[in-house]
Motif scaffolding. Structure first.
Motif, PDB file in Angstrom:
ATOM      1  N   LEU A  18       0.862  -1.149   0.013  1.00 56.51           N
ATOM      2  CA  LEU A  18       0.034   0.027   0.107  1.00 56.51           C
ATOM      3  C   LEU A  18       0.676   1.347  -0.048  1.00 56.51           C
ATOM      4  N   THR A  19       0.252   2.356  -0.513  1.00 62.82           N
ATOM      5  CA  THR A  19       1.137   3.579  -0.470  1.00 62.82           C
ATOM      6  C   THR A  19       0.992   4.334   1.023  1.00 62.82           C
ATOM      7  N   ASP A  20       1.371   5.560   0.971  1.00 60.80           N
ATOM      8  CA  ASP A  20       1.595   6.063   2.457  1.00 60.80           C
ATOM      9  C   ASP A  20       0.055   6.258   3.136  1.00 60.80           C
ATOM     10  N   LEU A  21       0.157   5.756   4.077  1.00 60.17           N
ATOM     11  CA  LEU A  21      -1.130   5.644   5.104  1.00 60.17           C
ATOM     12  C   LEU A  21      -1.094   6.921   5.900  1.00 60.17           C
ATOM     13  N   THR A  22      -0.399   7.876   5.956  1.00 61.47           N
ATOM     14  CA  THR A  22      -0.146   8.855   6.687  1.00 61.47           C
ATOM     15  C   THR A  22      -1.752   9.706   6.790  1.00 61.47           C
ATOM     16  N   PRO A  23      -2.193   9.825   5.498  1.00 63.33           N
ATOM     17  CA  PRO A  23      -3.462  10.868   5.595  1.00 63.33           C
ATOM     18  C   PRO A  23      -4.376   9.975   6.336  1.00 63.33           C
ATOM     19  N   LEU A  24      -4.440   8.757   6.447  1.00 62.86           N
ATOM     20  CA  LEU A  24      -5.140   7.890   7.061  1.00 62.86           C
ATOM     21  C   LEU A  24      -5.270   8.221   8.480  1.00 62.86           C
ATOM     22  N   LEU A  25      -4.072   8.237   8.876  1.00 65.86           N
ATOM     23  CA  LEU A  25      -3.618   8.146  10.261  1.00 65.86           C
ATOM     24  C   LEU A  25      -4.389   9.729  10.797  1.00 65.86           C
ATOM     25  N   ALA A  26      -3.926  10.494  10.069  1.00 64.55           N
ATOM     26  CA  ALA A  26      -4.478  11.928  10.280  1.00 64.55           C
ATOM     27  C   ALA A  26      -5.888  11.950  10.472  1.00 64.55           C
ATOM     28  N   ALA A  27      -6.548  11.233   9.550  1.00 66.00           N
ATOM     29  CA  ALA A  27      -8.204  11.230   9.397  1.00 66.00           C
ATOM     30  C   ALA A  27      -8.624  10.580  10.655  1.00 66.00           C
ATOM     31  N   GLN A  28      -7.895   9.480  10.917  1.00 63.29           N
ATOM     32  CA  GLN A  28      -8.346   8.714  12.085  1.00 63.29           C
ATOM     33  C   GLN A  28      -8.181   9.371  13.437  1.00 63.29           C
ATOM     34  N   GLU A  29      -7.062  10.137  13.709  1.00 59.41           N
ATOM     35  CA  GLU A  29      -6.938  10.989  14.841  1.00 59.41           C
ATOM     36  C   GLU A  29      -7.963  12.177  14.857  1.00 59.41           C
TER      37      GLU A  29
END
Length: 246
Positions: free
Chosen positions: A206-217
Motif C-alpha cells: 500500500l502507499t503512504d497511510l499518513t493521511p488515514l492516520l491524520a483522519a483517524q486522529e
C-alpha cells in the motif's frame, strides 16, 4: 462534507519493485493507433506485483484460492496502526498493535502504517518492519481477517543477494557450511493471517497511510476497498486499493 477518496495503490510500471525472485514487471505496446487504429498494452507481471492481495493459497495449496473467497473480505471499516518510526527490520509485537486492536471488531480491515513507502524503489524498501507470529495471532484473535501493510510483506523480507546466480549459490553454500541449522526466511505471519477462520487476506505494498492516520486522529470514519483482479485459481492479484474518509 462529502467523503474523500484516497488512492493507496502504486502505479504499475515497467521495472517497478518486486519481491526478490518474483517476475519482473514489463509493460509495452501490443497495438498502436498508428498501426492498428487502437492502443493496447501487453502486460507481463506476477500475481504479487505492486499493490496486491494474498489469498490463503499463496502459502498452502490446500487452502482457498483467490476466487474462492467472499467479496466481504476485500472491503470494510478500517483501523490504522501507527508503526512509524521503527528501526529497519524491527519485529512488530502484539504490544505495539494493542491500541489499534482495541478498536477492531469482526469485519475490520487493519492497516499497518510503517512509513516504508518513503523507501519505495530502493534496496532499503526490503528492510521493513514485520509481524511476529504472536502479533499475527493477536490480530486474528481480535476477529480481524483482512490486514493491509504499506510495505513489501507482513513477514521479514530477505536481503537482496548477488545478481550473479553462481555467486549467490556459492554464498548460500558457504552460509550452510557456517550454520547448517539456519532456516530460510519465515512466512509465519502469513500462515497465521491467511489460515484462520476459513481464510483471511493480506494486502501488501500500500502507499503512504499518513493521511488515514491524520483522519483517524481527527475522528473521521475510514473504509477501505481492496478488490483484486478476478484471476482463476490464483494465489493473489493486483488491486486498486482505495480508502474512503468521512
Amino acid at each position: 462534507m462529502a467523503p474523500t477518496l484516497i488512492d493507496l495503490t502504486h502505479p504499475v510500471t515497467t521495472g517497478m519493485p518486486v519481491y526478490p525472485g518474483d517476475p519482473e514487471v514489463d509493460l509495452r505496446p501490443a497495438l498502436t493507433t498508428a498501426g492498428a487504429g487502437v492502443n493496447v498494452l501487453a502486460l507481463h507481471l506476477g500475481s504479487q506485483s505492486g499493490t496486491h492481495v494474498d489469498a490463503p493459497y499463496h502459502v498452502d495449496v490446500t487452502w482457498p484460492t483467490l476466487d474462492g473467497l467472499p467479496l466481504e473480505l476485500f472491503t470494510g471499516p478500517a483501523v490504522v496502526a501507527d508503526l512509524r518510526g521503527l528501526a529497519p527490520r524491527t519485529a512488530v509485537t502484539a504490544g505495539l498493535l494493542a491500541p489499534a486492536l482495541a478498536r477492531c471488531t469482526a469485519g475490520t480491515v487493519l492497516l499497518l502504517a510503517t512509513g516504508w513507502p518513503r523507501h519505495w524503489g530502493t534496496d532499503h524498501y526490503l528492510a521493513h518492519p514485520y509481524l511476529t507470529p504472536e502479533a499475527a495471532e493477536a490480530i486474528t484473535g481480535a476477529g480481524v481477517r483482512t490486514v493491509g501493510v504499506d510495505a513489501l510483506s507482513v513477514d521479514r523480507t530477505p536481503e537482496p543477494g548477488p545478481a550473479d546466480p553462481a555467486v549467490a549459490a556459492l554464498l548460500a553454500e558457504l552460509a550452510d557450511e557456517h550454520d547448517p541449522t539456519a532456516e530460510p526466511p519465515s512466512l509465519a505471519a502469513h500462515r497465521v493471517l491467511l489460515g484462520r477462520g476459513g481464510g483471511g487476506v493480506i494486502a501488501e505494498n500500500l502507499t503512504d497511510l499518513t493521511p488515514l492516520l491524520a483522519a483517524q486522529e481527527a475522528g473521521a470514519a475510514l473504509e477501505v476497498s481492496l478488490f483484486p483482479l478476478r484471476l482463476a485459481a490464483a494465489d493473489g492479484a493486483p488491486v486498486r486499493a482505495v480508502a474512503r474518509v468521512g
